[in-house]
Structure formats: C-alpha cells, structure tokens
Design an enzyme around this catalytic site. Sequence first.
Site, PDB file in Angstrom:
ATOM      1  N   LYS A 110       0.907  -1.258   0.048  1.00 15.36           N
ATOM      2  CA  LYS A 110       0.009  -0.022  -0.283  1.00 15.36           C
ATOM      3  C   LYS A 110       0.846   1.317   0.098  1.00 15.36           C
ATOM      4  O   LYS A 110       2.097   1.290   0.674  1.00 15.36           O
ATOM      5  CB  LYS A 110      -0.878  -0.049   1.243  1.00 15.36           C
ATOM      6  CG  LYS A 110      -2.113   1.062   1.474  1.00 15.36           C
ATOM      7  CD  LYS A 110      -3.073   0.253   0.270  1.00 15.36           C
ATOM      8  CE  LYS A 110      -4.395   0.776   0.607  1.00 15.36           C
ATOM      9  NZ  LYS A 110      -5.435  -0.168   0.077  1.00 15.36           N
ATOM     10  N   ASP A 150      -6.800   4.192  -4.631  1.00 12.19           N
ATOM     11  CA  ASP A 150      -7.189   4.081  -3.516  1.00 12.19           C
ATOM     12  C   ASP A 150      -8.029   5.342  -3.041  1.00 12.19           C
ATOM     13  O   ASP A 150      -8.478   6.089  -4.004  1.00 12.19           O
ATOM     14  CB  ASP A 150      -6.181   3.659  -2.517  1.00 12.19           C
ATOM     15  CG  ASP A 150      -6.597   3.074  -1.022  1.00 12.19           C
ATOM     16  OD1 ASP A 150      -6.913   1.842  -1.362  1.00 12.19           O
ATOM     17  OD2 ASP A 150      -6.713   3.537  -0.029  1.00 12.19           O
TER      18      ASP A 150
HETATM   19  N1  GLU Z   1      -7.404   0.269  -3.400  1.00 12.39           N
HETATM   20  C1  GLU Z   1      -8.223  -1.066  -3.603  1.00 12.39           C
HETATM   21  C2  GLU Z   1      -8.013  -2.026  -2.227  1.00 12.39           C
HETATM   22  O1  GLU Z   1      -7.751  -1.354  -1.298  1.00 12.39           O
HETATM   23  C3  GLU Z   1      -7.693  -1.628  -4.804  1.00 12.39           C
HETATM   24  C4  GLU Z   1      -6.123  -2.130  -4.761  1.00 12.39           C
HETATM   25  C5  GLU Z   1      -5.706  -2.569  -6.061  1.00 12.39           C
HETATM   26  O2  GLU Z   1      -6.528  -2.759  -7.146  1.00 12.39           O
HETATM   27  O3  GLU Z   1      -4.414  -3.150  -6.231  1.00 12.39           O
HETATM   28  O4  GLU Z   1      -8.497  -2.883  -2.406  1.00 12.39           O
END
Ligand code: GLU
Length: 428
Positions: A110, A150
């Site tokens: 993240k 995100d």
């Molecule tokens: N931000 C989204 C999540 O928390 C998607 C993450 C992604 O597609 O890598 O699942």
Amino acid sequence: MAPMQEHSEVVCEVCRAQLGKIARARQLTDLELSILNQPKREININIPLRMDDGSVRIFPSYRVQYNDSRGPFKGGIRFHPNVKRDEVKELAFLMALKCSLTGIPFGGGKGGVKVDPKQLSERELQRLSRAYIREYADFIGPFKDIPAPDVNTNPKIIGWMLDEYEKIKGVKAPAVITGKPLALGGSEGRLYSTSLGGAIVLREYLKTIGKNGKDVTVAIQGFGNVGSHLAKILHDWGFKIVAVSDSHGGVYNPKGIDTKKILDEAWSGKKLHQAVSHGKAITNEELLELDVEVLVPAAVENVINSINMKKIRARVILEMANGPLTVEADEHLEKNGTMVLPDILANSGGVVVSYFEWVQNLSGHYWSEEEVNAKLEHYMVEAFRETEAERKTEGDSYRRAAYVLAVKRILQAEEDRGNVVRKNGAGK
Ligand code: GLU
C-alpha cells in the site's frame, strides 16, 4: 469521503487481534507469526513539491511492501491528510490477505501521501502524482510492486503516474499500475468492480439465510466511487436504498431514495446534504445508527468504534471500506449477532479486476465488459463459498474464516519457498 474520526484505538487493530487468535488456535510458530506480523519493506520519502505560487512544500509519503510470497506486491496509493506510516502498514497487510483470499497471484502493499488533495490545484495534483512515481520508480514494476487507486486517487491520477513511469524507464509498461483509464490499458469494469464484488458477496450471504435482495433496506456511508456505484448496483437488483451520506452528511428516506436521481446529482458534483428533496437530512453518525437490514461503511477506517457500537441496529454490515470497525466494535457486534461481511472479502472485487487488468496488459489481449464481469462473478462467488465452508459453525465469524484461509495460503507459499518449515501441519 467521510472525515477520519479521531479515535484512540489503533488502525486495524482488528488485523492484529485476528492474527493473534489464529496464531493460538492454529499453533503458528514464532517465525510464521513474525513473517505475518511485519512488512518486508517500508519506504518513507518526504516529497518536495513546487506549488503554483512558487513556494515549495514537503509532503510525507509511504510505500509499504508487506508480503510477496504469492506474487508481486499489490495495492493502491491514497492521498489523504491523515495518512500515517502505521495506517499504510496495516492497509498493506490487508492487501496481502485480500489477494490471498481471492486466490490472485499477488502479495500485498500500500502507498500513501499525507496531503489534502482538495487543497491542491489540478497542476499541483499532477506534479505530486508524478513526483510520487519518480521517487518510488525503482521499487515498483510489473513483476515487483503494482500500485493502483485508493482513497482520493482515480484513473486520471493513475494515467499521469503511468506516463511518468514509462518516461523514466523508456519503455511502455502498462502492467506497472492498475486502475488506468481505458485508453492507457485500463480494464473494462474496473471503475465499479469493488462495488460489484461487494454486491455479489452480499447477495451470496443473503442466499444462505434464504433471502434475496428484494426490498432489503440498505444505508451507505461514503458516496465516493465505491459507495455510489454500490448504490446503483443494489438498486438495480431490487434492494431499497434508504440512506446515503458523504463527508458532509446525507439523507434518509425510509420509503427508499430515488437512487437514479441522487446518483445523477452526486455525479454532477452536488453534495448529498444539499439533496434534501430526497428525504430527511442526517449526519454521518445518525446514518450508522439507523434501523436497517444492511449497513455499508464505504469511506474510511474506524467509523464504528467503542463510542457508537452499542447504537448500531443493522443486522448485516458489509465492509466496503478497509478496516471500518475497531476490534472492540467487531467483538461487540459479533456477540450481539450482527453479521459482519469483512473487508478482505467484501471489497476485494477491485483488486480482482486489477489482476484482470494486469493479465490483459501482459497478454496484450483485451476483454469485453461482459467477460470481465463474468470472471469477477466467478472469483467472488468462489471466495465467498470457500470462506463460508471454512466458517463451519454458525457461530464463527466470516472475518476469522477469511483470515484463516488467507493466512494458510500465504504460509503455504512461504513453505514452498523454503522460508518456513511447518510443524504438524500447523495452519493447514
Ligand atoms: N485500493 C483498492 C483496495 O484497497 C484496490 C487495490 C488494487 O487494485 O491494487 O483493495
């Protein structure tokens, strides 16, 4: 997005608490637990940004690469004034679990920048997005770490990020990031995939208690991309959306809100508390405490906590945000018989379609919206059924079952890499 609530409990204490319980029940070794308990790599870069007025401001930023035993690190980048190292770490851990639970070949990561994007001009936002990628360019890559959108990041920002990466590397590499605009190699269906995945999980759960969505009442907190598309899908499936809110508050109508109209208004920039023609104006706190069948926290962490947990009246909570319940609230609601469909299952549709996007980028062969949605349906139903089967007893929680499955698969990959030796089939 709803504002982050000031609250003393640690972000995603739930993750740690669940891991502790699994560790005891499954006799995980200290080594296994320490692999799961900490990220492989944490990067923190303070990014200097030239503002439009010529001044320079410094924005703290992070990328946490949690676990890559099952594949490259994967997870979004958020822009939010409350971003902190610990928060990013916990969210990266949730990504590792999410990818494992859904069976997609990624680890978890993240990223985040501590910034209020609403205070930036469009040009400043673009410079910040590009600067983030410049700073982290050597740490990411299609087979290393694959970012995505995100909170407060969107396809437009992801497009700038891809462009910056490709300029630095001197190659076209659409698979380095997902959630791209369609013209740059994005996938059909990615924009609403988190919402569609959540709707499928809710539908599958309701089936187990002999219900279909018809007239089931739903309140949604958070009306960004995820919350608004979920409202649309559930409304189309016959659910009754009775309350919605954004960061400024919302509206409640027990007879059901005219969802199509409110979506038109929200998507054209109107704030929900200004849409009072749809019902009674309510605050975010009031929305969480409504007497509804399904409550959907779709904004940020810790919105259901020790302060309001006793006032929650919903029968089912669909966690579309990451970590919306504190440990205390989670335990209290479980005791009270509230069914919680956990984040790592409920909101995993986004990363599943991110995986499809990556596959399409690597193969150069692009799928139709119908194909994407049919494949998403398959992955979500499978993840739900496996979690349901792991749950075994009526009394056990979906969260614990989902964690057990996800942890088991991560540890299997660690074992196959020779990093851990499992004793007595522990955790299997
Ligand atoms: N931000 C989204 C999540 O928390 C998607 C993450 C992604 O597609 O890598 O699942």
